[in-house]
Scaffold this active site. Structure first.
Site, short mmCIF file in Angstrom:
data_model
loop_
_atom_site.label_atom_id
_atom_site.label_comp_id
_atom_site.label_asym_id
_atom_site.label_seq_id
_atom_site.Cartn_x
_atom_site.Cartn_y
_atom_site.Cartn_z
N GLN A 112 38.23 43.63 55.90
CA GLN A 112 39.40 43.12 55.20
C GLN A 112 40.45 44.21 54.94
O GLN A 112 41.42 43.97 54.24
CB GLN A 112 39.00 42.41 53.92
CG GLN A 112 38.43 43.30 52.81
CD GLN A 112 37.90 42.47 51.65
OE1 GLN A 112 36.84 41.87 51.72
NE2 GLN A 112 38.66 42.41 50.57
N HIS B 35 35.52 47.00 36.64
CA HIS B 35 36.29 47.11 35.39
C HIS B 35 36.09 45.82 34.60
O HIS B 35 35.31 44.94 35.02
CB HIS B 35 37.77 47.38 35.70
CG HIS B 35 38.38 46.44 36.70
ND1 HIS B 35 38.49 45.08 36.48
CD2 HIS B 35 38.87 46.65 37.95
CE1 HIS B 35 39.06 44.50 37.52
NE2 HIS B 35 39.28 45.43 38.44
N MET C 281 33.77 44.49 45.30
CA MET C 281 33.78 45.69 46.14
C MET C 281 33.50 46.92 45.27
O MET C 281 33.83 48.05 45.65
CB MET C 281 35.10 45.84 46.88
CG MET C 281 35.35 44.67 47.85
SD MET C 281 36.47 45.07 49.20
CE MET C 281 37.93 45.56 48.32
N GLU D 17 41.24 35.14 39.29
CA GLU D 17 42.52 34.51 39.65
C GLU D 17 43.56 35.55 40.01
O GLU D 17 44.62 35.21 40.52
CB GLU D 17 43.02 33.66 38.48
CG GLU D 17 42.28 32.34 38.34
CD GLU D 17 42.90 31.45 37.29
OE1 GLU D 17 43.76 31.92 36.51
OE2 GLU D 17 42.50 30.28 37.25
N LYS D 18 43.30 36.81 39.72
CA LYS D 18 44.27 37.85 40.08
C LYS D 18 44.52 37.82 41.59
O LYS D 18 45.64 37.97 42.04
CB LYS D 18 43.77 39.23 39.66
CG LYS D 18 44.86 40.23 39.81
CD LYS D 18 44.37 41.63 39.85
CE LYS D 18 45.27 42.39 40.76
NZ LYS D 18 44.56 42.98 41.87
N HIS E 220 35.98 42.45 36.41
CA HIS E 220 34.72 42.07 37.06
C HIS E 220 33.69 41.62 36.01
O HIS E 220 32.93 40.68 36.24
CB HIS E 220 34.12 43.26 37.82
CG HIS E 220 34.99 43.77 38.93
ND1 HIS E 220 35.64 44.97 38.87
CD2 HIS E 220 35.28 43.23 40.14
CE1 HIS E 220 36.31 45.17 39.98
NE2 HIS E 220 36.11 44.13 40.78
N SER F 261 41.04 47.67 40.56
CA SER F 261 40.43 48.96 40.90
C SER F 261 41.51 49.91 41.44
O SER F 261 41.38 51.13 41.33
CB SER F 261 39.33 48.77 41.94
OG SER F 261 38.40 47.83 41.46
O1 PAF Z 1 37.97 40.46 45.64
C1 PAF Z 1 37.18 41.26 46.18
O2 PAF Z 1 36.70 42.19 45.55
C2 PAF Z 1 36.83 41.09 47.64
O3 PAF Z 1 37.91 40.63 48.38
C3 PAF Z 1 35.59 40.20 47.87
C4 PAF Z 1 35.82 38.79 47.37
C5 PAF Z 1 34.38 40.82 47.15
C6 PAF Z 1 35.27 40.13 49.36
O4 PAF Z 1 35.04 41.39 49.90
#
Ligand code: PAF
Length: 287
Positions: free
Chosen positions: A61, A34, A30, A148-149, A37, A186
């Site tokens: 979500q 950091h 999303m 895994e976080k 990712h 984030s």
């Molecule tokens: O973990 C995330 O950043 C989000 O939940 C994902 C997997 C990109 C889905 O929007």
């Protein structure tokens, strides 16, 4: 790196990568990237010839009272980081491209989605499963990587991929932490300096709890004591501290198989989550 916002262009770009040969990895994000990712991207590069990263702040979500409007957005900087890390494509659709007028389908994974964050954030995992299923169909990766976080999210995605016969490998990548142990997120940017300092108690508590339970402490009182410790450290509210089966996420009353300790708690207005593995200590045999 190609920066793509339309499905049609994505289809063509992915087909061109396929024609070159080699595996394609997908790193869904999303944004507000950091080091956590970037560890996913690094692992993706080790496992595939081409890496596609996605940035999409998925409205489905987020609950009505959650931080969709204020979620950090740093697309230009994210794009520079992904390009420098060797990504071939950045897939960054807008909400209208992902959910066009008339969109009506939800993917819902029962069992693993229930309890833990599923209880505190109703509908959250339906939103995650729906968008991740769409991303898988849009990119058709050979492998997809998740941190895994977000351990329950990883379990939900694994279940969905198995149940829907999705032909790809799902890889979980260990959590990247700050020097004091706080898991990178984030949302850590929301913490004031004082809140940030107090937040280190969350990973400390999990490590101590894992050692205590693996060393033979009775599970229920150990969990209750851990919740107390968070409150004493300044957490405003504890959503859960739980011991679950590492794979199915069913609750464990005793540590009789590999487990996962998972916690979520509010530091001020910021909800932090974390988890650690826990395995039963091998029985000692006397001759
Ligand atoms: O973990 C995330 O950043 C989000 O939940 C994902 C997997 C990109 C889905 O929007």
């Amino acid at each position: 790196m190609q920066f793509i916002r339309e499905k049609e262009s994505l289809r063509r770009a992915v087909a061109a990568l396929r024609a070159q040969g080699g595996r394609i990895a997908l790193v869904p994000t999303m944004g507000a990237l950091h080091a956590g990712h970037m560890a996913l991207v690094e692992e993706a590069r080790a496992r595939a010839g081409h890496v596609v990263a996605s940035i999409f702040v998925n409205p489905r979500q987020f609950g009505a009272n959650e931080d969709l409007a204020t979620y950090p957005r740093r697309e230009a900087e994210d794009a520079r980081m992904l390009e420098a890390a060797g990504c071939a494509i950045l897939w960054a659709p807008d909400a209208g491209e992902m959910y066009p007028q008339g969109y009506a389908t939800t993917v819902s994974v029962s069992g693993v989605s229930e309890g833990l964050c599923g209880a505190a954030r109703p509908g959250h995992f339906d939103g995650v499963a729906t968008v991740v299923c769409k991303l898988f169909n849009q990119v058709r990766p050979d492998v997809a990587l998740f941190g895994e976080k977000d351990y329950q999210q990883l379990a939900v995605i694994r279940r969905m991929a198995a149940d829907l016969d999705l032909d790809l490998e799902i890889v979980g990548v260990p959590t990247i932490r700050e020097p004091d142990g706080l898991a990178l997120s984030s949302r850590n940017a929301y913490l004031s300096p004082g809140e940030r300092a107090a937040s280190r108690v969350l990973p400390e508590m999990l490590r101590a709890l894992a050692a205590a339970i693996a060393g033979g402490a009775t599970v229920a009182p150990a969990l209750a004591e851990a919740r107390e410790r968070l409150v004493e450290a300044g957490f405003a509210k504890v959503d859960y501290v739980e011991l679950r089966d590492a794979e199915t996420l069913t609750p464990l009353g005793t540590l009789d198989r590999p487990g996962r300790l998972l916690a979520a708690a509010w530091m001020g207005r910021t909800r932090l989550i974390d988890n650690v593995p826990i395995v039963p200590e091998p029985a000692t045999h006397r001759s």
